[in-house]
Design an enzyme around this catalytic site. Structure first.
Site, PDB file in Angstrom:
ATOM      1  N   GLU A 186       0.869  -1.173   0.000  1.00  0.00           N
ATOM      2  CA  GLU A 186       0.000   0.000   0.000  1.00  0.00           C
ATOM      3  C   GLU A 186       0.907   1.224   0.000  1.00  0.00           C
ATOM      4  O   GLU A 186       1.803   1.337   0.839  1.00  0.00           O
ATOM      5  CB  GLU A 186      -0.897   0.025   1.242  1.00  0.00           C
ATOM      6  CG  GLU A 186      -1.960  -1.055   1.264  1.00  0.00           C
ATOM      7  CD  GLU A 186      -2.791  -1.022   2.548  1.00  0.00           C
ATOM      8  OE1 GLU A 186      -2.537  -0.145   3.400  1.00  0.00           O
ATOM      9  OE2 GLU A 186      -3.678  -1.875   2.700  1.00  0.00           O
TER      10      GLU A 186
ATOM     11  N   ASP B  15      -5.653   9.483   9.768  1.00  0.00           N
ATOM     12  CA  ASP B  15      -4.332   8.959  10.100  1.00  0.00           C
ATOM     13  C   ASP B  15      -3.864   9.434  11.468  1.00  0.00           C
ATOM     14  O   ASP B  15      -4.138  10.558  11.886  1.00  0.00           O
ATOM     15  CB  ASP B  15      -3.315   9.378   9.035  1.00  0.00           C
ATOM     16  CG  ASP B  15      -3.613   8.740   7.694  1.00  0.00           C
ATOM     17  OD1 ASP B  15      -3.831   7.519   7.677  1.00  0.00           O
ATOM     18  OD2 ASP B  15      -3.650   9.447   6.678  1.00  0.00           O
TER      19      ASP B  15
END
Length: 269
Positions: free
Chosen positions: A49, A60
């Site tokens: 990824e 995040d």
């Protein structure tokens, strides 16, 4: 058969889980990031990824927010991220690459142009964290029409009423976020993950990869016994943050990847 389908099918035949590694494109700089990307498969990464840096990475945790900041300060753009995939594909035609990030940079780039360039570069899948199924027409539909898998996130708070809608147009694999919240925070118990995977399997035949909170080879092995894929991101990104220079960052990321891969492979079912 797509590269993702091929890879998960091969690993299923081997009786083991996939190690799915996350790094941010352009962190700590373009050249070192490309060196990490090129080195991950040999270090044991089965699927990669690659984060697309964005100025407001709301899902995040601190580690990946800082990675995004380092990449943006080093001049990383979406065009450069696609170029990085092109350069990776010169020497590797088998390891699947999934671009992960937010819709805004793709929207600004132009969806049609992005899908065309991503396909041409050798991108296999997309994970767009802020684009729910209700907006499939914007990106998921054109991406899948071009042969790019669209991978959905599911969480502990995705209930049985919502799951069919989330999974309906998913392809490639399902990414189960084992801890509700931001990336890198906490880790889930194996009991919780076992129950969650059983619930997901009632709704989909796609491989299920589990991430968020996995930092050590031991944790990776525990999840590998349960899931089709083990996703590790923040632990790798932390190695870049802690390194004294770019060369050390490359070495430390690949060393941890190798240790995680050993853990995953030791858990062969």
């Amino acid at each position: 058969m797509s590269r993702l389908e091929q890879r998960f099918a091969e690993l299923k035949a081997e009786g083991r889980s996939a190690l799915v590694t996350f790094v941010t494109a352009g962190d700590p700089g373009y050249d070192a990031s490309l060196e990490i990307l090129k080195g991950l498969p040999a270090a044991g990464a089965d699927v990669i990824e690659l984060g697309m840096p964005f100025t407001d990475p709301m899902a995040d945790g601190v580690a990946i927010q800082l990675a995004t900041l380092r990449a943006l300060e080093a001049g990383q753009t979406l065009a450069k991220t696609l170029q990085m995939v092109r350069e990776f594909r010169v020497g590797n035609q088998t390891t699947p690459i999934v671009l992960m990030g937010y819709y805004n940079p793709i929207h600004r780039f132009g969806v049609e142009q992005f899908v065309a360039e991503a396909k041409e570069a050798g991108v296999d899948g997309l994970i767009i964290v802020d684009l729910p199924p209700e907006h499939d027409a914007e990106l998921a539909t054109p991406a899948q029409a071009a042969g790019i898998d669209f991978i959905r996130l599911t969480t502990p708070t995705t209930d049985d009423a919502r799951l069919p809608r989330v999974l309906e147009r998913s392809s490639g694999f399902v990414y189960y976020v084992s801890v509700a919240g931001v990336t890198g925070a906490g880790s889930a118990t194996t009991e919780h993950v076992t129950e969650a995977i059983a619930r997901l399997r009632r709704h989909t035949d796609l491989p299920i990869s589990v991430g968020f909170g996995i930092r050590t080879p031991e944790q990776a092995a525990a999840i590998a016994r349960l899931a089709d894929g083990v996703v590790v991101g923040s632990a790798l990104v932390d190695k870049i943050a802690q390194a004294k220079d770019a060369g050390q960052a490359v070495k430390d990321v690949l060393s941890l990847c190798s240790a995680l891969a050993d853990g995953v492979r030791a858990a062969r079912v």
